[in-house]
Design a protein around this motif. Structure first.
Motif, PDB file in Angstrom:
ATOM      1  N   HIS B 250      21.847 -16.320   0.623  1.00  0.00           N
ATOM      2  CA  HIS B 250      22.967 -15.665  -0.058  1.00  0.00           C
ATOM      3  C   HIS B 250      22.482 -15.161  -1.424  1.00  0.00           C
ATOM      4  O   HIS B 250      23.022 -15.529  -2.476  1.00  0.00           O
ATOM      5  CB  HIS B 250      24.154 -16.633  -0.190  1.00  0.00           C
ATOM      6  N   ALA B 251      21.438 -14.349  -1.349  1.00  0.00           N
ATOM      7  CA  ALA B 251      20.727 -13.970  -2.568  1.00  0.00           C
ATOM      8  C   ALA B 251      20.158 -12.562  -2.451  1.00  0.00           C
ATOM      9  O   ALA B 251      20.017 -12.014  -1.351  1.00  0.00           O
ATOM     10  CB  ALA B 251      19.585 -14.958  -2.812  1.00  0.00           C
ATOM     11  N   VAL B 252      19.849 -12.001  -3.625  1.00  0.00           N
ATOM     12  CA  VAL B 252      19.037 -10.783  -3.703  1.00  0.00           C
ATOM     13  C   VAL B 252      17.738 -11.162  -4.387  1.00  0.00           C
ATOM     14  O   VAL B 252      17.748 -11.832  -5.430  1.00  0.00           O
ATOM     15  CB  VAL B 252      19.766  -9.671  -4.499  1.00  0.00           C
ATOM     16  N   ILE B 253      16.629 -10.772  -3.788  1.00  0.00           N
ATOM     17  CA  ILE B 253      15.329 -11.073  -4.352  1.00  0.00           C
ATOM     18  C   ILE B 253      14.647  -9.738  -4.675  1.00  0.00           C
ATOM     19  O   ILE B 253      14.763  -8.785  -3.904  1.00  0.00           O
ATOM     20  CB  ILE B 253      14.488 -11.948  -3.383  1.00  0.00           C
ATOM     21  N   VAL B 254      13.994  -9.682  -5.824  1.00  0.00           N
ATOM     22  CA  VAL B 254      13.414  -8.421  -6.293  1.00  0.00           C
ATOM     23  C   VAL B 254      11.905  -8.593  -6.487  1.00  0.00           C
ATOM     24  O   VAL B 254      11.457  -9.534  -7.151  1.00  0.00           O
ATOM     25  CB  VAL B 254      14.062  -7.980  -7.624  1.00  0.00           C
ATOM     26  N   PHE B 255      11.149  -7.702  -5.874  1.00  0.00           N
ATOM     27  CA  PHE B 255       9.687  -7.686  -6.012  1.00  0.00           C
ATOM     28  C   PHE B 255       9.251  -6.365  -6.643  1.00  0.00           C
ATOM     29  O   PHE B 255       9.984  -5.369  -6.580  1.00  0.00           O
ATOM     30  CB  PHE B 255       9.014  -7.774  -4.624  1.00  0.00           C
ATOM     31  N   LYS B 256       8.062  -6.356  -7.199  1.00  0.00           N
ATOM     32  CA  LYS B 256       7.466  -5.071  -7.535  1.00  0.00           C
ATOM     33  C   LYS B 256       7.260  -4.309  -6.226  1.00  0.00           C
ATOM     34  O   LYS B 256       6.973  -4.905  -5.188  1.00  0.00           O
ATOM     35  CB  LYS B 256       6.117  -5.260  -8.252  1.00  0.00           C
ATOM     36  N   LYS B 257       7.357  -3.009  -6.312  1.00  0.00           N
ATOM     37  CA  LYS B 257       7.330  -2.240  -5.058  1.00  0.00           C
ATOM     38  C   LYS B 257       5.981  -2.335  -4.356  1.00  0.00           C
ATOM     39  O   LYS B 257       5.890  -2.185  -3.130  1.00  0.00           O
ATOM     40  CB  LYS B 257       7.683  -0.773  -5.326  1.00  0.00           C
ATOM     41  N   ASP B 258       4.943  -2.555  -5.128  1.00  0.00           N
ATOM     42  CA  ASP B 258       3.619  -2.644  -4.505  1.00  0.00           C
ATOM     43  C   ASP B 258       3.201  -4.100  -4.248  1.00  0.00           C
ATOM     44  O   ASP B 258       2.026  -4.373  -4.000  1.00  0.00           O
ATOM     45  CB  ASP B 258       2.573  -1.932  -5.361  1.00  0.00           C
ATOM     46  N   ALA B 259       4.145  -5.022  -4.310  1.00  0.00           N
ATOM     47  CA  ALA B 259       3.815  -6.439  -4.073  1.00  0.00           C
ATOM     48  C   ALA B 259       3.256  -6.618  -2.662  1.00  0.00           C
ATOM     49  O   ALA B 259       3.593  -5.862  -1.744  1.00  0.00           O
ATOM     50  CB  ALA B 259       5.061  -7.292  -4.267  1.00  0.00           C
ATOM     51  N   LYS B 260       2.415  -7.632  -2.534  1.00  0.00           N
ATOM     52  CA  LYS B 260       1.823  -7.896  -1.218  1.00  0.00           C
ATOM     53  C   LYS B 260       1.498  -9.380  -1.104  1.00  0.00           C
ATOM     54  O   LYS B 260       1.521 -10.127  -2.091  1.00  0.00           O
ATOM     55  CB  LYS B 260       0.569  -7.053  -1.002  1.00  0.00           C
ATOM     56  N   ASP B 261       1.198  -9.754   0.101  1.00  0.00           N
ATOM     57  CA  ASP B 261       0.790 -11.132   0.422  1.00  0.00           C
ATOM     58  C   ASP B 261       1.792 -12.140  -0.144  1.00  0.00           C
ATOM     59  O   ASP B 261       2.956 -12.048   0.125  1.00  0.00           O
ATOM     60  CB  ASP B 261      -0.635 -11.393  -0.062  1.00  0.00           C
ATOM     61  N   GLN B 262       1.321 -13.069  -0.969  1.00  0.00           N
ATOM     62  CA  GLN B 262       2.209 -14.125  -1.473  1.00  0.00           C
ATOM     63  C   GLN B 262       2.682 -13.836  -2.900  1.00  0.00           C
ATOM     64  O   GLN B 262       3.023 -14.764  -3.642  1.00  0.00           O
ATOM     65  CB  GLN B 262       1.475 -15.477  -1.441  1.00  0.00           C
ATOM     66  N   ASP B 263       2.723 -12.571  -3.287  1.00  0.00           N
ATOM     67  CA  ASP B 263       3.167 -12.236  -4.647  1.00  0.00           C
ATOM     68  C   ASP B 263       4.559 -12.806  -4.917  1.00  0.00           C
ATOM     69  O   ASP B 263       5.412 -12.865  -4.028  1.00  0.00           O
ATOM     70  CB  ASP B 263       3.203 -10.719  -4.837  1.00  0.00           C
ATOM     71  N   SER B 264       4.762 -13.185  -6.158  1.00  0.00           N
ATOM     72  CA  SER B 264       6.054 -13.760  -6.553  1.00  0.00           C
ATOM     73  C   SER B 264       7.072 -12.666  -6.833  1.00  0.00           C
ATOM     74  O   SER B 264       6.708 -11.566  -7.249  1.00  0.00           O
ATOM     75  CB  SER B 264       5.890 -14.610  -7.814  1.00  0.00           C
ATOM     76  N   PRO B 265       8.339 -12.975  -6.647  1.00  0.00           N
ATOM     77  CA  PRO B 265       9.376 -12.010  -7.033  1.00  0.00           C
ATOM     78  C   PRO B 265       9.462 -11.899  -8.551  1.00  0.00           C
ATOM     79  O   PRO B 265       9.046 -12.808  -9.281  1.00  0.00           O
ATOM     80  CB  PRO B 265      10.652 -12.626  -6.452  1.00  0.00           C
ATOM     81  N   VAL B 266      10.016 -10.775  -9.003  1.00  0.00           N
ATOM     82  CA  VAL B 266      10.201 -10.606 -10.451  1.00  0.00           C
ATOM     83  C   VAL B 266      11.535 -11.194 -10.907  1.00  0.00           C
ATOM     84  O   VAL B 266      11.684 -11.577 -12.059  1.00  0.00           O
ATOM     85  CB  VAL B 266      10.100  -9.127 -10.869  1.00  0.00           C
ATOM     86  N   ARG B 267      12.485 -11.259 -10.024  1.00  0.00           N
ATOM     87  CA  ARG B 267      13.744 -11.937 -10.354  1.00  0.00           C
ATOM     88  C   ARG B 267      14.528 -12.216  -9.075  1.00  0.00           C
ATOM     89  O   ARG B 267      14.267 -11.628  -8.022  1.00  0.00           O
ATOM     90  CB  ARG B 267      14.597 -11.138 -11.348  1.00  0.00           C
TER      91      ARG B 267
END
Lengths: 252, 485
Positions: B250-267
């Motif tokens: 029940h969430a929105v997760i935000v990544f950098k658009k070029d994120a890959k593999d196990q990159d962490s979300p930004v918020r």
């Protein structure tokens, strides 16, 4: 007898049903003529009329703090003793039992604690047994077992079948045969099968029959139903996105 | 035999039979009543087992004339009658009764015969089932996530399947065991590069990214680990961010658009105050810098995000939303469907700016969203409503749609994907129920025919509506197969 690209004869769907996408389980109660569906976001058991159709509300909802329900994604019915069995998920290694006619915020009438994450539950109301799948094993308990009960038997799939996982199952009340979906490896190889064991089996026991594989057709076996009248096993497969009916009188 | 004598004999036999049945059911009722009093619900054995065999009537019954009444003993409890119903429902052939020991193992030949047996029937959809949709007006393509066998299918944007044509073939298809696509539900296309982002809703916790020319069973150019049950996707091209809805969390997760593999979300946006409940579609209003989330309405409670994330148990990630494995037992909640609106950079346990919710909204499994910033409108793929409902972006509370696209001419049938081509001012709808993608002018309203249609199947081809098929059961009363999706 549906076959090919068949249109459903009816659909229970829509906002009033309280479903979400991808309901993971459901069971038909032939005695009460009802369908029960676990809702894993609302932590609820939804019971519908057997002939439910369209955007209909459940007849009864078991839900609330007393229920102890947590991510219920599976349910099994004992239609003779009118009980629902709900296995826990992930860290919750329990099977919660409720009266099938209950409604609202009610506590489980029994809690069976098992020694591994329970997959699904099968009920044999004739021999008063509960079979719990999970990992490469089927654990068989007395139907009324409660607390940290010792299983009457544990069926382990031989390692020669690979890295296996047991899932959804049905039990034939006539002869005590268990029909259980067995996943092997990934989702794209035709390595899965429906394994058939007896509730009287114990120890490392190969299945008496394997249906749909391994190495034949099933890739990601999910649901299993048995048609006693036609001596058939009906299977759903996620990767094939199909319902397959195998006529196997030998396995009945 | 004389007719009257026969009737008397029959009558006498009836009485005898009735007496025997009354006695048997009386005993059964006493046992069941006793069980009912005993709330420990212990089983009262009746002999060895609970269901006994019964004799099959001979194929040729002797003709019996005379009035027959349905006998209903006053002492029969609902439970005992139910048991009889159950026995009938089982439809068992006669046997000597439940076996007390395991049957012998079959021969190797018998096992092999069963293992290699083909199904006698197979319910399956041989055509693409359109689910999510994205349009690439720069390259004149439309990309459709199809949930039937989990592919991304790419058509020419201007494809229009003639009514007489069987179907339209896609320009290319991406899918297969190398592609990291399973249960493909949503899709996004990068306007700058044409890269295609595929979203897997269940079982596959990766988001694969393909180059625009990818085809066939190919490995994605990159893939990003995402929480289980990701559904909706939108990108903020200005900030180069990817926003995803997570049903389980029940969430929105935000990544950098070029994120890959196990990159962490930004918020992460998650918590009680957000009012998110089984979020599906997500859309971005680039003019007002707001995001819209479509919620089906059910959720549960778990510790606040401020106490740390902790993903789901399948892949422990402290930088992910608080997972279902940490939810509080018995904390489920049910609410009407809604669209919740937030500032696009909202994070943590932030309340929505506005909530569209209530009976006037006509929402019925609102599954996908898109925004037309210049028109100031939100378009909703209303799955089981078989409609597209349109709201003002400023709508709040129990607001009625300003337009509804619905009716037989529209071909809108279980719509689960929706997008807008802002270059060409066209509204695209993916209809899971009709093997069709339908294109409308953005101001379409009512029961209007689409201006173009892409069909993946012959007109009128039924859809089995199978999608991530799970449990199957047999309704013995109606001789129907029930399948949970």
């Amino acid at each position: 007898m549906a076959n090919g690209a068949a249109q459903p004869t009816r659909e229970i769907a829509g906002q009033n049903t309280l479903f979400t996408r991808t309901m993971h389980d459901m069971a038909y109660n032939p005695v009460a003529d009802e369908i029960v569906v676990p809702q894993f976001f609302a932590f609820a058991l939804l019971t519908f009329r057997g002939d439910a159709n369209g955007n209909v509300a459940p007849l009864r909802t078991i839900m609330g703090p007393s229920t102890q329900l947590n991510n219920p994604h599976a349910v099994s019915i004992d239609p003779i003793h009118n009980e629902y069995f709900v296995p826990g998920r992930e860290e919750d290694w329990r099977v919660l039992v409720y009266p099938a006619k209950a409604n609202g915020d009610i506590a489980p009438i029994r809690i069976l604690e098992v020694d591994a994450e329970p997959g699904r539950v099968g009920i044999d109301p004739v021999r008063n047994l509960v079979v719990v799948s999970g990992g490469n094993r089927l654990r068989i308990y007395d139907r009324m077992a409660t607390g940290k009960a010792t299983p009457r038997g544990v069926i382990t799939i031989p390692p020669s079948f690979g890295d296996t996982g047991t899932g959804l199952m049905r039990i034939n009340p006539d002869n005590g045969m268990i029909y259980v979906g067995v996943g092997v490896g990934g989702r794209h190889e035709a390595a899965d099968f429906v394994g058939v064991w007896s509730v009287y089996d114990n120890g490392v026991v190969p299945p008496r029959f394997t249906i749909g594989g391994p190495g034949t057709i099933l890739k990601d076996v999910r649901g299993v139903a048995i048609d006693l009248k036609n001596k058939s096993v009906i299977v759903t497969d996620k990767t094939l996105n199909a319902i397959l009916t195998f006529n196997v009188p030998e396995a009945f | 035999m004389h007719c009257c004598s026969f009737s008397r004999l029959l009558h006498d036999r009836k009485l005898t039979l009735l007496a025997a049945l009354v006695l048997l059911l009386g005993i059964a009722s006493l046992v069941l009543l006793r069980e009912g009093r005993d709330q420990a619900a212990r089983t009262i054995p009746i002999g060895e087992d609970r269901i006994v065999s019964w004799e099959q009537l001979p194929d040729q019954l002797p003709e019996m004339n005379g009035e027959m009444c349905q006998w209903m003993p006053a002492s029969a409890s609902p439970a005992s009658l139910a048991s009889l119903t159950f026995a009938a429902a089982l439809q068992q052939t006669p046997t000597v009764g439940p076996r007390a020991v395991a049957p012998p193992h079959p021969s190797a030949q018998a096992r092999e015969s069963v293992a290699s047996r083909k199904p006698v029937r197979e319910v399956t959809d041989p055509y693409y089932g359109f689910a999510g949709i994205a349009v690439d007006p720069i390259r004149d393509e439309v990309i459709i996530a199809e949930e039937n066998v989990s592919n991304l299918v790419i058509y020419d944007r201007l494809t229009n399947t003639p009514p007489t044509a069987r179907l339209s073939e896609p320009k290319r298809v991406i899918g297969g065991d190398e592609s990291f696509l399973e249960y493909a539900c949503s899709v996004y296309v990068d306007p700058a590069t044409g890269d295609i982002f595929g979203v897997n809703n269940d079982t596959m916790n990766w988001l694969p990214v393909f180059g625009r020319d990818a085809r066939g069973n190919v490995v994605p150019d990159r893939k990003l680990r995402t929480p289980h049950t990701t559904f909706g996707i939108v990108a903020d091209e200005e900030q180069q961010e990817l926003l995803l809805t997570i049903q389980d969390d029940h969430a929105v997760i935000v990544f950098k658009k070029d994120a890959k593999d196990q990159d962490s979300p930004v918020r992460i946006l998650q918590g009680e105050a957000t009012l998110m409940a089984d979020p599906h579609g997500i859309a971005l209003d680039t003019k007002r810098n707001e995001i819209f989330v479509a919620n089906w309405g059910t959720n549960n409670e778990r510790p606040p995000l401020s106490e740390g994330g902790g993903g789901d148990a399948r892949h422990e990630r402290k930088d992910f939303p608080v997972g279902r494995n940490r939810a509080f037992s018995g904390s489920g909640r049910i609410a009407p469907p809604s669209i919740t609106v937030y500032a696009k950079n909202a994070q943590g346990d932030t309340a929505p700016l506005r909530v569209i919710q209530g009976p006037k909204t006509q929402m019925d499994w609102p599954t996908s969203l898109t925004v037309h910033p210049e028109r100031g409108e939100i378009f909703v793929a209303n799955d089981t409503g078989d409609s597209v409902i349109v709201f003002a972006v400023t709508a709040n509370g129990d607001a009625a749609p300003i337009r509804v696209i619905k009716g037989p001419k529209t071909m809108v049938d279980n719509p689960t994907g929706i997008t807008i081509d802002l270059e060409n001012n066209e509204l695209w709808v993916a209809n899971f129920g009709s093997h069709a993608a339908t294109v409308f002018p953005v101001d379409a309203s009512g029961d209007v025919a689409p201006k173009r249609v892409i069909r993946s199947a012959p007109t009128g081809t039924p859809s089995p509506m199978l999608s991530n098929a799970h449990t199957v059961d047999l309704d013995t009363k109606r001789d129907e197969i029930l399948v949970a999706n």
